[in-house]
Design an enzyme around this catalytic site. Structure first.
Site, short mmCIF file in Angstrom:
data_model
loop_
_atom_site.label_atom_id
_atom_site.label_comp_id
_atom_site.label_asym_id
_atom_site.label_seq_id
_atom_site.Cartn_x
_atom_site.Cartn_y
_atom_site.Cartn_z
N GLU A 24 0.75 -1.27 0.13
CA GLU A 24 0.08 0.10 -0.18
C GLU A 24 0.93 1.34 0.10
O GLU A 24 0.45 2.43 -0.65
CB GLU A 24 -0.77 0.08 1.23
CG GLU A 24 -2.03 -0.98 1.18
CD GLU A 24 -3.03 -0.97 -0.01
OE1 GLU A 24 -3.43 0.11 -0.43
OE2 GLU A 24 -3.20 -1.99 -0.64
N HIS A 70 3.73 1.94 -1.43
CA HIS A 70 4.21 2.23 -2.98
C HIS A 70 3.04 2.69 -3.78
O HIS A 70 2.89 3.62 -4.55
CB HIS A 70 4.69 1.03 -3.79
CG HIS A 70 5.84 0.40 -3.03
ND1 HIS A 70 5.88 -0.71 -2.39
CD2 HIS A 70 7.07 0.86 -3.17
CE1 HIS A 70 7.23 -0.95 -2.01
NE2 HIS A 70 7.73 -0.29 -2.58
N SER A 77 5.92 -1.86 5.09
CA SER A 77 7.31 -2.16 4.64
C SER A 77 7.27 -3.51 3.85
O SER A 77 6.77 -4.53 4.32
CB SER A 77 8.25 -2.00 5.73
OG SER A 77 9.52 -2.92 5.32
N SER A 78 8.06 -3.66 2.90
CA SER A 78 8.24 -4.97 2.36
C SER A 78 8.86 -5.95 3.13
O SER A 78 8.67 -7.27 3.06
CB SER A 78 9.22 -4.88 1.06
OG SER A 78 8.61 -3.91 0.15
#
Ligand code: PAF
Length: 275
Positions: free
Chosen positions: A32, A34, A182-183
């Site tokens: 979300e 990005h 965060s990824s």
């Protein structure tokens, strides 16, 4: 939507897009956070470009380059839904051909905080971002506030090297319990995931205590006490937003910043302090 992987194809497509052109560089594994950058770029631009490239030069030898999540197909679907016109997804050989040897040195700002823990990281980030900007030639570069030190370093590099690109910093997207998206969140175990929002709570407490006039060292000690026992703190501090130098007062523009390890996963977070 077009997806291209070579630099000549990318240049040819980006060159003919209407202006203003907004650009979002990513390492994929899109979430979300990005997509908030994409939405903002879509609102403000006539055309939108994005890149998906897990940049090897910003990882040290002991870091998680191989483990970094990759899902180009899924990312392209999300970017297309977000209204991106062109995706540039090169491989490492296209970006760093044999003999590649020129890097952007970011100076002292890149040696503090994240740079102290990851000494070559910001050199890799600045180098790839400048390469991407030279290929895409956008009017506006969109970056997420979550990587606050990265935003300061990239803005400084663009200013120092006279790149005619504006920078838009988009606020951090959060889970309902406050955890910054965060990824890396996918690596957290259920226990670590439950403990992770204490980093955000510690930052809020630090901001509140300093806004109430408490001395920084005291405020940091009180904020640390809110962290879960699972958190291994790397730093909590207050820095000037432009220079990223620590400051003793909560004087805007500034960031309250923190980083901690939850098991094998390092999480960053910050709060923006404006006037
Ligand atoms: O923030 C990131 O995902 C990366 O550091 C960036 C800006 C895409 C450069 O590789």
């Amino acid at each position: 939507m077009h997806i291209v992987s070579t630099i000549p194809q990318a240049r040819a497509l980006f060159e003919v897009l209407p202006r203003p052109l907004g650009f979002i560089p990513t390492m994929g594994a899109l979430h979300e956070g990005h997509l908030a950058l994409v939405a903002r770029a879509r609102d403000e631009s006539a055309a939108v470009g994005a890149s998906v490239f897990v940049n090897p030069t910003q990882f040290a030898a002991n870091e998680d380059l191989e483990r970094y999540p990759r899902d180009l197909q899924g990312d392209c679907v999300k970017l297309q839904r977000g209204g991106v016109d062109v995706i540039f997804a090169p491989d490492a050989q296209a970006m760093y051909p044999d003999g590649f040897s020129s890097f952007v040195e970011v100076g002292e700002m890149g040696t503090r905080f994240e740079g102290a823990i990851r000494p070559t990281h910001f050199r890799g980030v600045a180098t790839v971002v400048l390469k991407l900007l030279n290929i895409v030639r956008p009017d506006v570069l969109y970056l997420g506030q979550k990587d606050a030190q990265q935003t300061a370093i990239v803005r400084r590099a663009l200013r120092d090297l006279d790149l005619p690109v504006a920078v838009a910093i988009v606020p951090t997207e959060r889970e309902p319990d406050g955890l910054a998206r965060s990824s890396r969140n996918v690596y957290l175990t259920p226990e670590e995931r439950a403990a992770a929002p204490t980093l955000h709570r510690a930052l809020q407490a630090l901001r509140l205590a300093m806004a109430g006039g408490r001395a920084k060292a005291d405020a940091i000690a009180a904020a640390r006490a809110l962290l879960s026992p699972l958190a291994e703190l790397d730093y909590l501090d207050v820095v000037d937003a432009d220079s990223f130098e620590p400051i003793e007062e909560l004087r805007p523009p500034a960031f309250v910043i923190g980083a901690a390890r939850f098991g094998a996963t390092r999480l960053l977070d910050n709060l923006w302090i404006d006037g």
